[in-house]
Design a protein around this motif. Structure first.
Motif, mmCIF file in Angstrom:
data_model
loop_
_atom_site.group_PDB
_atom_site.id
_atom_site.type_symbol
_atom_site.label_atom_id
_atom_site.label_comp_id
_atom_site.label_asym_id
_atom_site.label_seq_id
_atom_site.Cartn_x
_atom_site.Cartn_y
_atom_site.Cartn_z
ATOM 1 N N ALA A 3 0.793 -1.229 0.000
ATOM 2 C CA ALA A 3 0.000 0.000 0.000
ATOM 3 C C ALA A 3 0.826 1.280 0.000
ATOM 4 C CB ALA A 3 -0.951 0.017 1.193
ATOM 5 N N LYS A 7 4.861 -3.920 3.111
ATOM 6 C CA LYS A 7 3.955 -2.785 2.907
ATOM 7 C C LYS A 7 4.289 -2.008 1.643
ATOM 8 C CE LYS A 7 2.440 -4.243 6.748
ATOM 9 N NZ LYS A 7 1.243 -5.130 6.739
ATOM 10 N N GLN A 39 4.960 -1.183 -2.302
ATOM 11 C CA GLN A 39 4.530 -1.601 -3.634
ATOM 12 C C GLN A 39 5.696 -2.282 -4.360
ATOM 13 O OE1 GLN A 39 2.586 1.317 -6.025
ATOM 14 N NE2 GLN A 39 1.204 1.995 -4.392
#
Length: 273
Positions: free
Chosen positions: A24, A66, A68
């Protein structure tokens, strides 16, 4: 929790990272305790060497998912532990740069049994070879004298001359002394100049920056000023209050890149939860 963006959570990052969905965030900027015994209002910087390195690996393993797939990770370190942490990260990511932050410490005294330490080490790592990196956002303009010296026809219209040059991997920026206008009540506050450069280069506009150890909140302030979202964790409630105070009135595009190397190469307020 769905509204985790633009929040500073007043809790241990190891517990709080579960709030953030995997994949995210676009960028992680981490300034963990250095293992030097500093007082952050708790015992977070008082681990022995082996325990410190185990703790470093623990939070790194929790934080990296977490990111990308094209995300990046900057980590501030001391020379004492950067070799071990770099090896640890190289097993999981691609190392892009070792950046040296020259803190511009004046030559006053120091140890008589070794050379004085006047720098911090910063590692830049990426998840993949196609990591996001916007060089144009952080180019350093040439001065008028340099441009004039490059006036021959072969240089006319050259992008590198018009937009500036690629920052080097040694960043010379003064530490925040007690009288500095940015200085907050935090022992290891990092300059906005440095963190804003990281964000502009490695996080797209509208992207999200994660800082597991917010401290004085420089990452949040820089992210907001650069038009990015942020999320972070901070154990000390007093520092959480300080961050909220610093964020008051900061709007996107307010923080401009002052240029870390001016010389030419030739010469809604979030609340802590």
């Amino acid at each position: 929790m769905s509204d985790w963006r633009n929040h500073i959570f007043c809790e241990d990052a190891l517990e709080g990272l579960a709030r953030i969905p995997d994949g995210a965030v676009d960028l992680i900027i981490a300034d963990p305790p250095y293992g030097l015994g500093k007082d952050y209002g708790n015992d977070s910087d008082k681990l022995a060497a082996e325990a410190y390195l185990q703790w470093m690996e623990q939070w790194i393993v929790a934080a990296l998912p977490k990111l990308q797939p094209n995300g990046s990770f900057y980590i501030f370190l001391t020379w004492r532990y950067s070799p071990e942490v770099f090896v640890m990260l190289k097993k999981r990511m691609t190392m892009i740069n070792e950046i040296i932050w020259d803190r511009r410490v004046p030559s006053m005294g120091g140890s008589t049994r070794r050379f004085s330490s006047v720098h911090d080490t910063i590692g830049l790592f990426a998840n993949s070879k196609n990591y996001y990196f916007d060089l144009d956002a952080v180019r350093i303009p040439y001065d008028a004298e340099t441009k004039k010296a490059r006036s021959r026809s072969i240089f006319v219209g050259a992008k590198w001359l018009e937009m500036g040059y690629n920052p080097k991997d040694v960043w010379s920026v003064s530490r925040l002394h007690r009288e500095h206008r940015e200085r907050a009540d935090h022992p290891t506050q990092k300059p906005l100049e440095i963190v804003s450069r990281m964000i502009k280069a490695s996080c797209p506009t509208g992207g999200v920056v994660l800082d597991p150890f917010m401290g004085s909140g420089t990452t949040a302030v820089a992210a907001r000023g650069c038009g990015r979202d942020f999320v972070g964790f901070e154990l000390n409630a007093d520092y959480c209050a300080l961050i909220n105070q610093r964020l008051q009135g900061v709007t996107p595009a307010e923080i401009v890149d002052p240029g870390l190397e001016k010389q030419s190469p030739q010469k809604d307020v979030p609340q802590a939860i």
